[in-house]
Design a protein around this motif. Sequence first.
Motif, PDB file in Angstrom:
ATOM      1  N   ARG A  15     -12.894  41.530  93.427  1.00  0.00           N
ATOM      2  CA  ARG A  15     -13.691  42.404  92.566  1.00  0.00           C
ATOM      3  C   ARG A  15     -12.847  42.968  91.440  1.00  0.00           C
ATOM      4  N   ALA A  60     -11.635  36.601  88.403  1.00  0.00           N
ATOM      5  CA  ALA A  60     -12.460  36.702  89.605  1.00  0.00           C
ATOM      6  C   ALA A  60     -13.069  35.352  89.964  1.00  0.00           C
ATOM      7  N   VAL A 112      -9.012  43.680  95.042  1.00  0.00           N
ATOM      8  CA  VAL A 112      -9.603  44.499  93.983  1.00  0.00           C
ATOM      9  C   VAL A 112      -8.560  44.591  92.882  1.00  0.00           C
ATOM     10  N   SER A 140     -12.813  33.000  93.478  1.00  0.00           N
ATOM     11  CA  SER A 140     -14.015  33.035  94.311  1.00  0.00           C
ATOM     12  C   SER A 140     -14.148  31.771  95.159  1.00  0.00           C
ATOM     13  N   ALA A 161     -13.004  51.499  95.759  1.00  0.00           N
ATOM     14  CA  ALA A 161     -13.506  50.128  95.665  1.00  0.00           C
ATOM     15  C   ALA A 161     -12.955  49.251  96.778  1.00  0.00           C
ATOM     16  N   GLU A 216     -13.351  37.708  98.909  1.00  0.00           N
ATOM     17  CA  GLU A 216     -14.014  38.504  97.887  1.00  0.00           C
ATOM     18  C   GLU A 216     -12.989  39.104  96.939  1.00  0.00           C
ATOM     19  N   LEU A 268     -14.392  46.698 101.127  1.00  0.00           N
ATOM     20  CA  LEU A 268     -14.010  45.334 101.490  1.00  0.00           C
ATOM     21  C   LEU A 268     -13.208  45.243 102.773  1.00  0.00           C
ATOM     22  N   VAL A 280     -12.468  45.952  88.628  1.00  0.00           N
ATOM     23  CA  VAL A 280     -12.872  47.326  88.357  1.00  0.00           C
ATOM     24  C   VAL A 280     -12.337  47.720  86.983  1.00  0.00           C
TER      25      VAL A 280
END
Length: 249
Positions: free
Chosen positions: A56, A45, A31, A49, A74, A54, A78, A58
């Motif tokens: 993410r 991101a 994150v 990927s 957040a 994952e 995960l 924010v």
Amino acid sequence: MTRSVALVTGGSRGIGRAIVARLARRGHAVVFTYTSDEVGAGESAAETSVLGVEVRAVRCDLRDTDAPERMIAATKELGDLVIVVNNAGVTGPIGPLSAVTDETVAQVVDVNLVATLRVCREVVRRWEAQAAQGDRSIVNVTSIAARTGAPGEYVWYAASKAGVEALTVGLAKEVAGAGIRVNAVSPGTTDTTIHARAGRPDRAREVGARTPLGRPATPDEIAAAVEWLTTTDAGYVTGTVLDVAGGVR
């Protein structure tokens, strides 16, 4: 198995973006935060990927009172938060202290020092409450300016980063018994867009040429040091400020 998660502040460009990529390649879900660079956040991101983890983004202003709680929330979606990298930083326009505004000083101190302190506090509270087992790591990105003072450029920025180094050393001693390691990476002049935002787009090349190695660092060279400090290879390293500054002392 619960996936390990890393939290990185300021991950849309420069050093932060390189840190996100390295931690994702190591298999951590990530994150990362950004303030306004939607394009850079999307690119960061997307780049990671393809690694099958994952990642993410924010969007948040680190000066907001609820920013640490939002970031940590957040990560909970995960997996298990095990790494925190406080990378986000601002300088304000280059110039002497006599020319800097109160607004710039407040922004730089709030983003670089106060926000880092608050993120560390909230993460440590949660890790200590969990009585977590295993290696937990905080890495703060400071600057060689904390030692040089950056005269004529941004001594207020240097002062904020010196504060982060003091935080790193003190907090490391405070939480070592809980299995939490706290370290810092102190970059020298690095080829990122921070110089253009400060009003000197050629500064990295000019200053880098005066270092013993004769060039600025790349973001990935700084990220490599951050990555190492998060691994078990650095399991006996805490309270350390690691210079990655091309020989500048």
